[in-house]
Design a protein around this motif. Structure first.
Motif, PDB file in Angstrom:
ATOM      1  N   CYS A  39     -11.288  -3.314   3.511  1.00  0.00           N
ATOM      2  CA  CYS A  39     -10.116  -3.091   3.368  1.00  0.00           C
ATOM      3  C   CYS A  39      -8.950  -3.590   4.168  1.00  0.00           C
ATOM      4  O   CYS A  39      -9.255  -3.795   5.162  1.00  0.00           O
ATOM      5  N   PHE A  43      -5.134   0.529   4.271  1.00  0.00           N
ATOM      6  CA  PHE A  43      -5.674   0.876   2.946  1.00  0.00           C
ATOM      7  C   PHE A  43      -7.510   1.394   3.074  1.00  0.00           C
ATOM      8  O   PHE A  43      -8.126   1.106   4.437  1.00  0.00           O
ATOM      9  N   THR A  46     -11.359   2.621  -2.715  1.00  0.00           N
ATOM     10  CA  THR A  46     -11.064   3.342  -3.704  1.00  0.00           C
ATOM     11  C   THR A  46     -12.123   4.272  -4.001  1.00  0.00           C
ATOM     12  O   THR A  46     -11.844   5.413  -4.446  1.00  0.00           O
ATOM     13  N   GLN A  58     -13.734  -2.134  -7.343  1.00  0.00           N
ATOM     14  CA  GLN A  58     -12.542  -1.083  -7.330  1.00  0.00           C
ATOM     15  C   GLN A  58     -11.508  -1.398  -6.449  1.00  0.00           C
ATOM     16  O   GLN A  58     -10.392  -0.847  -6.191  1.00  0.00           O
ATOM     17  N   CYS A  60      -9.608  -1.234  -2.818  1.00  0.00           N
ATOM     18  CA  CYS A  60      -8.882  -0.414  -1.925  1.00  0.00           C
ATOM     19  C   CYS A  60      -7.666   0.217  -2.630  1.00  0.00           C
ATOM     20  O   CYS A  60      -7.112  -0.288  -3.437  1.00  0.00           O
ATOM     21  N   ARG A  61      -7.432   1.344  -1.899  1.00  0.00           N
ATOM     22  CA  ARG A  61      -5.972   1.948  -2.126  1.00  0.00           C
ATOM     23  C   ARG A  61      -5.315   2.419  -0.843  1.00  0.00           C
ATOM     24  O   ARG A  61      -6.092   2.408   0.201  1.00  0.00           O
ATOM     25  N   ARG A  63      -3.977   4.520   2.143  1.00  0.00           N
ATOM     26  CA  ARG A  63      -4.359   5.721   2.661  1.00  0.00           C
ATOM     27  C   ARG A  63      -3.387   6.857   2.624  1.00  0.00           C
ATOM     28  O   ARG A  63      -4.004   7.983   2.286  1.00  0.00           O
TER      29      ARG A  63
END
Length: 102
Positions: A39, A43, A46, A58, A60-61, A63
């Motif tokens: 990531c 990030f 996910t 999917q 990363c998102r 934090r």
């Protein structure tokens, strides 16, 4: 016997990081690392359990949710190869919101 067919006797090494979307959104790929995907700064995976089994689809998102506060902004990345978008197409009449929904 005269056969008219192709036989592969040499093929170039394949860089897995050239596979489109291998690591998913907000992730980078490094062929010298194992695992290859990680990531970006700020990030996290996910679906962490999927990353453990080398499934990075999917990506990363963030934090923490963005609120445009102090300390937030853009990160500079060096020595990265961006995706080849030469053949990409887009609809100039679409808004960013319409693009995200599609």
């Amino acid at each position: 016997m005269d056969r008219k067919e192709w036989n592969v006797y040499l093929s170039p090494e394949i860089d897995n990081c050239d596979r489109f979307d291998l690591c998913g959104p907000y992730a980078s790929c490094n062929i010298d690392d194992s695992p290859a995907c990680e990531c970006l700064k700020g990030f996290e995976p996910t679906l962490p359990n999927q990353w453990k089994v080398v499934d990075w689809d999917q990506g990363c998102r963030h934090r923490t949710p963005l609120d445009c506060g102090t300390g937030e902004g853009f990160n500079k990345f060096s020595n990265v190869k961006l995706p080849d978008t030469q053949g990409s197409r887009f609809k100039q009449t679409w808004t960013l919101e319409k693009c995200e929904r599609t």
